[in-house]
Design an enzyme around this catalytic site. Structure first.
Site, PDB file in Angstrom:
ATOM      1  N   THR A 293      45.209  -9.901  43.241  1.00 27.63           N
ATOM      2  CA  THR A 293      46.823  -9.553  42.163  1.00 27.63           C
ATOM      3  C   THR A 293      46.542  -8.699  41.335  1.00 27.63           C
ATOM      4  O   THR A 293      47.201  -8.290  39.983  1.00 27.63           O
ATOM      5  CB  THR A 293      46.681 -11.599  40.837  1.00 27.63           C
ATOM      6  OG1 THR A 293      44.874 -11.328  40.996  1.00 27.63           O
ATOM      7  CG2 THR A 293      47.038 -12.376  42.711  1.00 27.63           C
ATOM      8  N   ASP A 294      45.635  -8.394  41.311  1.00 32.82           N
ATOM      9  CA  ASP A 294      44.921  -7.368  40.317  1.00 32.82           C
ATOM     10  C   ASP A 294      46.016  -6.155  39.915  1.00 32.82           C
ATOM     11  O   ASP A 294      46.790  -6.200  38.556  1.00 32.82           O
ATOM     12  CB  ASP A 294      43.403  -6.341  40.815  1.00 32.82           C
ATOM     13  CG  ASP A 294      42.340  -7.184  40.000  1.00 32.82           C
ATOM     14  OD1 ASP A 294      42.781  -8.668  39.780  1.00 32.82           O
ATOM     15  OD2 ASP A 294      41.508  -6.327  40.133  1.00 32.82           O
TER      16      ASP A 294
ATOM     17  N   THR B 284      44.058 -12.603  49.802  1.00 30.59           N
ATOM     18  CA  THR B 284      43.362 -13.287  50.701  1.00 30.59           C
ATOM     19  C   THR B 284      44.370 -15.049  50.882  1.00 30.59           C
ATOM     20  O   THR B 284      44.001 -16.449  50.439  1.00 30.59           O
ATOM     21  CB  THR B 284      42.121 -13.741  50.146  1.00 30.59           C
ATOM     22  OG1 THR B 284      42.459 -14.179  49.458  1.00 30.59           O
ATOM     23  CG2 THR B 284      41.305 -12.635  50.456  1.00 30.59           C
TER      24      THR B 284
ATOM     25  N   LYS C 130      50.198  -9.556  35.336  1.00 33.24           N
ATOM     26  CA  LYS C 130      49.150 -10.142  35.026  1.00 33.24           C
ATOM     27  C   LYS C 130      48.456 -10.433  33.414  1.00 33.24           C
ATOM     28  O   LYS C 130      48.089  -8.939  33.226  1.00 33.24           O
ATOM     29  CB  LYS C 130      47.496  -9.941  35.796  1.00 33.24           C
ATOM     30  CG  LYS C 130      47.328 -11.262  36.347  1.00 33.24           C
ATOM     31  CD  LYS C 130      46.002 -10.299  37.380  1.00 33.24           C
ATOM     32  CE  LYS C 130      45.129 -11.149  37.221  1.00 33.24           C
ATOM     33  NZ  LYS C 130      43.933 -10.830  38.309  1.00 33.24           N
TER      34      LYS C 130
END
Lengths: 614, 410
Positions: free
Chosen positions: B158-159, B82, B235
């Site tokens: 981002t995951d 998004t 991450k």
């Protein structure tokens, strides 16, 4: 100005924001503790930007805040977390806070919302790291005992504390806040103040709200006939509310008069600002001399009106200046107040000539970088145009004394959308019914007058005191009301006036001292010195030992014997009338560690012995 | 309430003690959401509602942003993150937007530094990403570069962004920057990191860089973005803005904000240093086994038929000794085993302890200082592009896309 508020069509309502004294914040598990900035553990900075709504429009209030791209700095603490940093999703809505709000709703006879939805309300002045404030409507439609209607009660998160301009402290962000909104049902300044006082009383009656300056804030909505709704933010002192209302009415009346005068004069506003930078190259005003650009605009037929006072210390020019400042300029100059500030009469004449301004016109100038000047001019023209409408719908902030300054346009409903990271909370009938309604402080005062025989002022002090419940517990444990009141209120007030740190004294310790007095171990005369010792950090035992060392009956008898023997001549001369003065000497010696009654009894016996001895 | 309500209908809501007006939004588990005129939503039993009217839907205004044809061309390939979104304040719905004009509207600064072409590859949550989509992604990027894009921005949830960046790193050799970017805080909020990340990604896409990277917040402040190599990034936090970290080596550089000044370290591959080349085959029958104390060797049997397994071992790269026999069997049957470490930082060395030596004896390859997920993606690519397991084993020991270093620098 007329004081007939009914004739002016005054309509006012209030919003009260009060911090709740919960263990944890509304959407995270941090404590609700206010910190000193020097205890801060770190700092970060962010930019906030308005997001476009569905209609491709920015909210007007949000847009105005965005005129300057601003960087906001934030202080963190060991009592703040990633939620305040806007770097972790919120925890579920704090149930302790919700129960307090529901309790207040119940007191006001309101209808709880069956399912509570947390919303995001756009606020991009930097006071919320996320750019929105989380808020939930909890209950609707209630009435105060005095008749004022309560429209809604909301549960919100408190904003970050502004240290200065764009610098904020995160300790306050997220403390639960109740927002109580009345309907626009008040018609005099006094009624507004009374309603605020009554709501304050209800809040305090719960015993679950924070106390002290800044923990309660009143926003006032005011309009008069032909005026417009104006919201005045952040009135902290209750006693100023009526004055704020009076001054806003005065302002709106004055603005309506200006409107009529402008129409009479056929006033108008030029469309294009004129660059007058060169005129001030040698000006005595440093601001003007050094300015990269100076723009001027002519307001036809405005002479004398821009400088006209509309509120103590405020003119129409001040309003224009507030609008211009949104672009980052320091302020403006207008010919109603010139020559002054180092600007000569000759320069004013040149300025007027450059803009072909006549006697009846007013010229306004701003000085700053070109971009800021152009932005400020747009704002000044906008505000000048509003003068033809009279009063603008605005959010204003209170200044010292009760006058106000422009903050931003009134926000619209478009600023809210759902906080999708927080689950809805259903309020069951069982939950609402199970809530205990606290005794209202007004009722507590009556009860103290009637049951405990306290005087009206003392009863009021006691009822509003934080030590109210400890006071009542002591009485339930058998302590006489008058003594309990002295211990929990009057004596503490006296000591506080003398500079003692009475906030350091535990209610529980006071309870222990009262028990010792009750059982006769300590004389009630020693109460004040003992409380003083407690305020200095002593334990109850230490305090008693210092202020009232233990004296056994034998020691007491010996002391009395000695004193009576030393003063036998005096006693023989005065007879029983000597009891009083001698009593004073004995009490001084035993320093309040023995009940006066016991001293009196032994002393009388000793005196009668002396008198009966030839 | 008798007639069916539709979103946007004006309703009156009757509760015990009060009535109020609002707009009907939706009903879930018997509770209807109503937006009151004040903007607040409340949930009420659906039977408390009476329809009193329909709202007029205003036409949304779309502002077309004019692109400047003299600016360099960047292609934005969207996978569903998004980076741009719109809120319907009436219903509260937040929708992702993918057209170039939507993105340029959401991040107005972009149009001043480049012209953009938008390619919407898919619209998925990044946890639903698959190797098949990695292949489409690599192909789409390849085609955009071939068509003249001077830089590529890939918007991604981002995951699993680090997996995708690693996958594209192996599949595609690129002469221009391929920049993966996302946001940790949703784009609807004024504090979203989408604008800064998006601007910095554009800055990196226009720079002299020439490899696949991730560009995300470098600190909690809005001061700079870090440029991470696609095969060294991970991450490392669930929610912080600076969640993405380069592990075990230096970041490739930074992009300052708002100035967008790109600083590259000497190790960063430069624009034009590599010829465009796509090799997108993947062997999907690969997996990661995260070893834990007491883990039964039987669990390995569940991976029967898999062509390659990455072991995320303890410490220097170990599993329990009772794993060794099972590994040996599967190795003999053709499964490639590569050892990585749960430590994430540091190099695997199976030559220090007996267990390690026995693992090597059973056929396990030391994965050096590769991150476990990167090793997995690499193994898929290596097995997809080699003739036999032996060749694959050799390739696994080589640095193909900056995923392993020769020296562990202090």
């Amino acid at each position: 100005m007329s004081d007939d508020y009914q004739a002016l069509g005054l309509i006012a309502g209030i919003e009260i924001h009060q911090q709740l004294n919960t263990k944890e914040k509304l959407f995270c598990r941090c404590p609700t503790t206010i910190r000193e900035t020097e205890d801060s553990t770190g700092e970060f900075f962010r930019y906030l930007r308005a997001t476009k709504s569905e209609m491709g429009e920015l909210d007007r209030a949000a847009e105005e805040e965005m005129m300057q791209v601003r960087q906001f700095r934030y202080l963190t603490y060991d009592t703040t977390c990633l939620v305040e940093n806007d770097e972790e999703p919120p925890a579920p809505l704090n149930n302790e806070a919700l129960d307090i709000v529901l309790t207040i709703a119940k007191v006001c006879g309101m209808t709880p919302v069956p399912e509570i939805h947390t919303m995001r309300k756009l606020v991009i002045d930097g006071s919320n790291t996320s750019g929105f404030q989380r808020t939930a409507l909890v209950a609707m439609n209630g009435t105060l005992p005095g008749g004022a209607e309560i429209e809604t009660v909301c549960l919100e998160e408190e904003a970050a504390q502004r240290i200065e301009d764009t610098f904020f402290s995160l300790d306050r962000l997220g403390i639960p806040l109740i927002e109580i909104t009345t309907s626009p049902c008040m018609h005099t300044p006094e009624a507004v103040q009374e309603t605020a006082a009554q709501i304050g009383m209800i809040l305090r009656s719960t015993g679950r709200v924070k106390r002290g300056l800044g923990t309660i804030r009143q926003d006032i909505n005011i309009s008069i006939r032909e005026g417009a709704r104006v919201e005045i933010k952040g009135v902290q002192e209750l006693d100023l509310i009526a004055e704020v209302v009076r001054r806003e009415v005065q302002r709106q009346v004055a603005l309506l008069e200006i409107r009529e005068e402008l129409k009479r004069r056929g006033a108008s506003i030029e469309k294009t600002p004129v660059d007058v930078t060169a005129l001030f190259a040698e000006c005595g005003s440093r601001v003007l001399k050094k300015a990269p650009m100076i723009l001027g605009i002519k307001l036809n037929g405005f002479a004398g009106l821009v400088g006209r006072e509309i509120q103590p210390g405020r003119r129409l020019g001040s309003e224009m200046s507030d609008y211009a400042k949104k672009c980052g300029v320091g302020g403006l100059f207008h010919t109603d107040e010139l020559p002054a500030y180092g600007v000569t009469e000759e320069e004013v004449a040149k300025l007027k000539a450059a803009l072909s301004a006549e006697e009846q016109d007013c010229v306004i100038i701003v000085a700053d970088k070109p971009q800021r000047c152009q932005c400020a001019m747009k704002q000044i023209i906008r505000r000048a145009e509003m003068a033809f409408e009279g009063v603008a719908k605005e959010t204003r902030k209170m200044l010292e004394g009760g006058s106000t300054a422009y903050m931003r346009p009134l926000p619209g409903a478009a600023r809210m959308y759902p906080e999708t990271d927080v689950f809805q909370v259903r309020v069951t009938r069982e939950r609402f019914e199970a809530l205990e309604v606290p005794e209202m402080i007004d009722d507590t005062i009556s009860r103290y007058l009637k049951d405990y025989g306290l005087t009206k002022e003392v009863a009021r002090q006691m009822a509003y005191s934080e030590r109210r419940s400890a006071f009542e517990e002591a009485i339930a444990a058998g302590i006489k009301p008058a003594l309990a009141e002295r211990a929990f209120n009057s004596t503490l007030r006296e000591l506080s006036r003398e500079g003692a740190q009475v906030s350091r004294i535990d209610d529980e310790d006071i309870g222990k001292i009262l028990q010792s007095i009750q059982s006769g171990d300590v004389a009630k005369e020693a109460l004040s010195p003992i409380l003083k010792a407690l305020s200095e950090g002593k334990s109850p035992d230490e305090a008693c030992a210092i202020a009232a060392p233990k004296v056994s009956e034998d020691e007491l008898a010996a002391i009395i014997r000695r004193i009576v023997t030393e003063r036998s001549d005096f006693i023989k001369e005065r007879g029983n009338a000597a009891t009083g003065p001698v009593m004073g000497i004995v009490m001084k010696e035993v320093r309040g560690s023995v009940d006066g009654k016991i001293v009196n009894q032994i002393l009388r016996e000793a005196i009668s012995q002396v008198l009966n001895t030839p | 309430m008798n007639e069916k309500l539709e979103t946007g209908d004006i309703v009156r809501c009757t509760l015990k003690g009060c009535t109020c007006e609002g707009t009907y939004i939706a009903t879930r588990e018997g509770m209807a959401t109503v937006k009151l005129t004040s903007g607040y939503n409340i949930g009420v039993p659906q039977d408390a509602l009476t329809k009193t009217g329909s709202s007029e839907m205003a036409e949304p205004q779309i502002t077309e942003i004019r692109q400047k044809s003299d600016l360099p061309l960047i292609s934005i390939v969207s996978t569903g993150g998004t980076i741009a979104s719109k809120i319907d304040y009436r219903t509260g719905a937040v929708t992702s937007q993918f057209r170039a004009s939507d993105i340029l509207n959401a991040i107005p600064g972009l149009a001043t530094i480049a012209q953009f072409r938008a390619v919407q590859l898919c619209n998925i949550l990044s946890e639903n990403m698959t190797p098949a989509i990695w292949q489409q992604l690599a192909r789409a990027i390849h085609d955009e570069i071939k068509a003249g894009a001077q830089g590529i921005i890939v918007t991604h949830g981002t995951d699993t962004m680090a997996y995708s960046a690693a996958a594209v790193s192996f599949m595609l050799k690129t002469p221009v920057p391929v920049v993966f970017v996302g946001s940790q805080r949703s784009a609807d909020r004024p504090s979203s990191d989408n604008v800064m990340n998006g601007m910095c990604a554009a800055g990196a896409a226009l720079s002299t860089l020439g490899e696949v990277v991730v560009v995300m917040h470098g600190s909690t402040s809005d001061d700079f973005c870090a440029i991470h190599r696609g095969t060294r990034v991970r991450k490392m936090h669930t929610s912080r803005r600076d969640a993405f970290q380069t592990i075990g080596t230096e970041t490739l550089g930074t992009v300052s904000y708002p100035a967008l000044e790109v600083t590259l370290n000497s190790g960063a591959v430069r624009r034009g240093a590599t010829e465009l080349f796509l090799k997108e085959k993947l062997e999907e029958k690969c997996g990661i086994v995260w070893y834990y104390p007491g883990m039964s060797p039987d669990t390995l049997s569940a991976w029967n038929g898999y062509k390659g397994i990455i072991l995320a071992g303890t410490g220097l790269g170990h599993s329990g000794t009772d794993f060794i026999a099972r590994i040996k069997e599967m190795h003999a049957a053709g499964t490639v085993f590569v050892m990585t470490s749960q430590c994430l930082n540091g190099r695997v060395c199976d030559r220090v302890y007996d267990t390690g030596r026995d693992l090597l004896g059973a056929g396990v390859i030391e994965g050096e200082d590769m991150l476990p997920e990167v090793a997995l993606v690499k193994l898929m690519w290596v097995l997809g592009n080699s003739k036999n397991p032996d060749e694959a084993r050799e390739l696994m020991k080589q640095d193909l896309a900056g995923e392993m270093t020769r020296r562990s620098r202090v």
